[in-house]
Every structure is written in structure tokens, then in C-alpha cells.
Design a protein around this motif. Structure first.
Motif, PDB file in Angstrom:
ATOM      1  N   UNK A 156       0.754  -1.123   0.086  1.00  0.00           N
ATOM      2  CA  UNK A 156       0.188   0.043   0.039  1.00  0.00           C
ATOM      3  C   UNK A 156       0.897   1.310   0.120  1.00  0.00           C
ATOM      4  N   UNK A 157       2.043   1.172   0.288  1.00  0.00           N
ATOM      5  CA  UNK A 157       2.943   2.565   0.260  1.00  0.00           C
ATOM      6  C   UNK A 157       2.720   3.274  -0.778  1.00  0.00           C
ATOM      7  N   UNK A 158       2.644   2.826  -1.992  1.00  0.00           N
ATOM      8  CA  UNK A 158       2.644   3.998  -3.140  1.00  0.00           C
ATOM      9  C   UNK A 158       1.190   4.029  -3.697  1.00  0.00           C
ATOM     10  N   UNK A 159       0.283   3.570  -2.693  1.00  0.00           N
ATOM     11  CA  UNK A 159      -1.161   3.572  -3.375  1.00  0.00           C
ATOM     12  C   UNK A 159      -1.764   2.393  -4.196  1.00  0.00           C
ATOM     13  N   UNK A 160      -1.004   1.494  -4.406  1.00  0.00           N
ATOM     14  CA  UNK A 160      -1.459   0.051  -4.918  1.00  0.00           C
ATOM     15  C   UNK A 160      -0.798  -0.749  -3.780  1.00  0.00           C
ATOM     16  N   UNK A 161      -1.495  -1.961  -3.801  1.00  0.00           N
ATOM     17  CA  UNK A 161      -1.119  -2.850  -2.668  1.00  0.00           C
ATOM     18  C   UNK A 161       0.453  -3.116  -3.199  1.00  0.00           C
ATOM     19  N   UNK A 162       0.777  -3.391  -4.360  1.00  0.00           N
ATOM     20  CA  UNK A 162       2.173  -3.523  -4.544  1.00  0.00           C
ATOM     21  C   UNK A 162       2.666  -2.514  -5.649  1.00  0.00           C
ATOM     22  N   UNK A 163       3.771  -2.015  -5.496  1.00  0.00           N
ATOM     23  CA  UNK A 163       4.330  -0.811  -6.469  1.00  0.00           C
ATOM     24  C   UNK A 163       4.188  -1.272  -8.076  1.00  0.00           C
ATOM     25  N   UNK A 183      -7.157  -4.416   6.350  1.00  0.00           N
ATOM     26  CA  UNK A 183      -7.458  -2.908   6.025  1.00  0.00           C
ATOM     27  C   UNK A 183      -6.689  -2.524   4.796  1.00  0.00           C
ATOM     28  N   UNK A 184      -5.545  -2.824   4.663  1.00  0.00           N
ATOM     29  CA  UNK A 184      -4.767  -2.301   3.624  1.00  0.00           C
ATOM     30  C   UNK A 184      -5.141  -2.792   2.143  1.00  0.00           C
ATOM     31  N   UNK A 185      -5.708  -4.065   2.452  1.00  0.00           N
ATOM     32  CA  UNK A 185      -5.908  -4.633   0.952  1.00  0.00           C
ATOM     33  C   UNK A 185      -7.261  -4.485   0.681  1.00  0.00           C
ATOM     34  N   UNK A 186      -7.804  -3.304   0.605  1.00  0.00           N
ATOM     35  CA  UNK A 186      -9.295  -2.930  -0.022  1.00  0.00           C
ATOM     36  C   UNK A 186      -8.989  -1.576  -0.757  1.00  0.00           C
ATOM     37  N   UNK A 187      -9.811  -1.508  -1.846  1.00  0.00           N
ATOM     38  CA  UNK A 187      -9.585  -0.638  -2.623  1.00  0.00           C
ATOM     39  C   UNK A 187     -10.154   0.917  -2.064  1.00  0.00           C
ATOM     40  N   UNK A 201      -8.001   6.078  -0.593  1.00  0.00           N
ATOM     41  CA  UNK A 201      -7.369   7.224   0.185  1.00  0.00           C
ATOM     42  C   UNK A 201      -6.031   7.259   0.421  1.00  0.00           C
ATOM     43  N   UNK A 202      -5.219   6.067   0.469  1.00  0.00           N
ATOM     44  CA  UNK A 202      -3.617   6.746   0.413  1.00  0.00           C
ATOM     45  C   UNK A 202      -3.500   7.496  -0.883  1.00  0.00           C
ATOM     46  N   UNK A 203      -4.010   7.234  -2.062  1.00  0.00           N
ATOM     47  CA  UNK A 203      -3.519   8.159  -3.224  1.00  0.00           C
ATOM     48  C   UNK A 203      -4.211   9.797  -3.091  1.00  0.00           C
ATOM     49  N   UNK A 204      -5.300   9.669  -2.383  1.00  0.00           N
ATOM     50  CA  UNK A 204      -5.858  11.116  -2.046  1.00  0.00           C
ATOM     51  C   UNK A 204      -4.960  11.890  -1.230  1.00  0.00           C
ATOM     52  N   UNK A 205      -4.527  11.128  -0.173  1.00  0.00           N
ATOM     53  CA  UNK A 205      -3.644  11.589   0.813  1.00  0.00           C
ATOM     54  C   UNK A 205      -2.121  12.082   0.181  1.00  0.00           C
TER      55      UNK A 205
END
Length: 391
Positions: free
Chosen positions: A221-228, A289-293, A298-302
Motif C-alpha cells: 500500500x505504500x505507493x497507493x497500490x497494494x504492490x508498487x 485493512x490495507x488490501x481494500x480499494x 484514500x492513500x492516493x488522495x492523501x
């Protein structure tokens, strides 16, 4: 006299005793905004209630049995990771370093079992970081990592980051794999262009190589996808993860296709602690938690909000900062001032960042950091930069 803790770390004079969300509390009561997250480890911040509940419940039932027996929590997490990724199978470790060791072994064993035992060489890139084991430092190859630790483990060929022509020329009949971080962390928050990752996949297909992605820092989730690597629309054959997967509990994994893992049969690898009930209980809570769309959206928005504010910060302090780089909430500020001075100024203004190569400071906040904390963090960085400019 040598201290009782081996002096291999240059530690900041800070002692944190409690964490709450994106905040760390020093023993003297000061509250620090944590943009380091334990070097991208505390993906859901400090003391997340779901993680605390998962760990507490499991701790009251069963801590450890070893991999001599079935571990239901491990099976659940493996199934979840397979469903969320390219992989068919998962091996659990305690760390990213151990994941690197297995990735190297897996690639070499694959070709040995295919009747090509001479195909052992793995191509890696300048600026890379793959842990501090013998294989990890040999893979990175930099003098900083390897000086004094020879003889180095053979079988690695190093090329310059971004030099795709050199990559093509480096492939020989003894090449087994290409190994790369889709976003370099220690190397200075350097994303690999999507086109380069696609070309690496094509080279592997053409030459029958395995593609290994090190997503220990940039994954989960670090880059806004589950895996970069998902941003580039390519998949590896083998992938290492750790850090964020345990949300602060030591946990790592190697994910692989059935084909790439075909050489790893019973007895070829093992781990006493890897994937134990405690670790996997927390890992399941993290992934749920992290593995949901919705969470990744929200990671991408932030990330967009934080990057916008950081661009303003750079514009306001042209003598301190040069540019913003990175992907998602794996961001870096390329500095004009010495990056260690910027980190230290941040400490004085109670905001935590992490230094990296190429005179960069890393900003790796919890993925669930609030908008208000993003604004406060950038405000504190602004104060830190102003103090440097005035000194």
C-alpha cells in the motif's frame, strides 16, 4: 569500553515511550509527528486498535509452534496474499533480509532443477538496498555496504540505475534473474520508470530469466497500490515483502509463481519463527485493512494532498530543498542543505524524517495519517527549514 548494545547505530538522542496514530511521545512528554513510521514499517501508525486486538487475542491463545505443524493463521494470510497478487505461493520470514536470502536461493534452485546449474548470476542496480546479510550486501555491491566484509558472495552483476542499454548487454548464458526495487528507498526514493519495468519483463521473457522485485519498502500500500509494480502493469516471478506487512510486528514474505518456486521442495528452506501465529495474526489484520480499494484510494488522495503541500514547501525554501520525488506516501525531499542537518532540524521542531542516499530525506508516514496531521507535519518541516535558512 564497548557499550552493552553493540555500537553499530548512530542514534538520535530520543527515547520514545508511547505511540498514538501518527504521533510518537518522548519520555520527557514531547509529541513528535512521525513521518518515518519506523522506516515504512508502521503502515497503520502506532497502537492501531485492530492490530492491538489481533495481537492481544492471539497472545492469549498461542504464540509459537514452529513450521513442523500446520498454522491456520499462516494459511489464511498466504491465501489472502495470493488473492491480492500475481503469486501462487508464499513463504513467511521474519524480515526483508531473510526474504532476500530466499529470493536468491529460489532463483538459483530453479535453474539447477531445470538442468542449467551454471545460471546463477543475478543482475542488480546501483543505489539498491536488499538487506545486510551476505547475499544482501553482495547484491547491493556498494562500498558502503561491503567494505571490510569480504570475500563477498559471488554471483551478482551490478549496473547503473536506469541504464537499460547496459542491462541488455549484461545478460549472458549464466544470468538467472534481474532483481530490482520498483522504488528505491535507501537509494533516495527513486522510482523505476514504468517503461523500464516493462522492458525488464520483456528481457526476462526473451532470455528465459526470472524477474525479482524487492518490495520490502515500497510494497503493502505504500505507493497507493497494494504492490508498487502494479502501476506499471507488469508482474514479477518472485517478490520480497516485509516492513508494512506486519504493521510493526516482525514479518516478511516471499511471494512467487508456481513455476519460479518449483525448485523449493520439502527441506530446501526453512524458518523457525517465520509465519508463526503471532506474526500472521497481525499480518492478517494489516492486510484486511490495507488490501481494500477504499483504503488504497484514500492513500492516493492523501498522497496528492501531501505532495501538493511539499511542492509549496520546496518553493518557499529554495536554499534548503530542491525537489519532491517518489510515489504515493513514499516521498522524498531532495535537499540542497545537507540532509542530515534537515533531519536534525526536524527533530528540534518535533517532526521525524529519515535520511537516504542522494542527499534526500524520506517521508514515509503511516498510510492512515489524517489530513490534519499532514498539514501539521508540513508546517513543522517549514519551521525546520526556516531555522536552517536563518542559521
Amino acid at each position: 569500553m564497548i557499550p552493552s548494545v553493540l555500537p553499530t547505530y548512530s542514534r538520535a538522542p530520543l527515547s520514545f515511550v508511547k505511540g498514538e496514530g501518527s504521533w510518537l511521545i518522548e519520555e520527557d512528554g514531547r509529541r513528535f509527528l512521525d513521518l518515518g513510521a519506523g522506516i515504512a514499517v508502521n503502515a497503520l501508525g502506532h497502537a492501531h486498535p485492530a492490530l492491538v486486538a489481533a495481537l492481544t487475542e492471539q497472545a492469549g491463545q498461542l504464540w509459537h509452534t514452529s513450521n513442523l505443524y500446520e498454522i491456520p493463521q499462516q494459511q489464511e494470510l498466504a491465501d489472502r496474499l495470493v488473492a491480492l497478487s500475481f503469486a501462487d505461493t508464499v513463504f513467511f520470514t521474519n524480515s526483508g533480509t531473510e526474504a532476500c536470502e530466499l529470493a536468491v536461493k529460489m532463483a538459483r534452485k530453479y535453474f539447477y532443477d531445470k538442468g542449467q546449474p551454471d545460471r546463477t548470476e543475478i543482475i542488480t542496480f546501483s543505489g539498491s538496498f536488499h538487506g545486510r546479510s551476505s547475499a544482501g550486501i553482495a547484491a547491493a555491491g556498494s562500498e558502503k555496504m561491503t567494505k571490510g566484509f569480504g570475500p563477498l558472495l559471488p554471483g551478482f552483476k551490478h549496473i547503473e540505475f536506469g541504464d537499460m542499454e547496459a542491462l541488455g548487454a549484461a545478460i549472458t548464458d549464466t544470468t538467472a534473474a534481474i532483481m530490482i526495487e520498483p522504488v528505491q528507498g535507501e537509494g533516495g526514493i527513486r522510482p523505476v520508470p514504468d517503461a523500464d519495468l516493462k522492458q525488464m519483463r520483456a528481457l526476462c521473457e526473451t532470455h528465459g530469466l526470472l524477474l525479482i522485485f524487492d518490495e520490502v519498502q515500497c510494497g503493502v500500500g505504500r505507493t497507493g497500490k497494494m504492490f508498487a509494480h502494479e502501476w506499471a502493469g507488469v508482474t514479477p516471478d518472485i517478490m520480497m515483502v516485509a516492513k508494512g506487512i506486519g504493521g510493526g510486528f516482525p514479518l516478511g514474505a516471499v511471494l512467487a509463481t508456481e513455476n519460479a518456486a518449483s525448485g523449493m521442495t520439502a527441506g530446501t528452506h526453512g524458518s523457525t519463527y517465520g509465519g508463526n501465529p503471532l506474526g500472521c495474526a497481525v499480518g492478517n489484520a494489516v492486510v484486511n485493512i490495507i488490501g481494500t480499494d477504499a483504503f488504497l484510494d484514500d492513500v492516493n488522495r492523501k498522497a496528492g494532498l501531501m505532495r501538493q503541500k511539499l511542492e509549496g514547501l520546496v518553493a518557499s525554501h529554495p536554499d534548503v530543498f530542491e525537489s519532491v520525488r517518489g510515489s504515493g506516501l513514499m516521498l522524498g525531499l531532495k535537499c540542497k542543505a545537507t540532509n542530515s542537518d534537515v533531519v536534525a532540524a526536524g527533530y528540534r521542531h518535533e517532526v521525524i524524517t529519515v535520511p537516504a542516499a542522494d542527499n534526500v530525506i524520506r517521508l514515509l508516514p503511516p498510510l492512515n495519517i489524517t489530513d490534519e496531521d499532514i498539514a501539521e507535519a508540513v508546517s513543522r518541516l517549514d519551521q525546520a527549514a526556516s531555522s536552517l535558512a536563518a542559521s
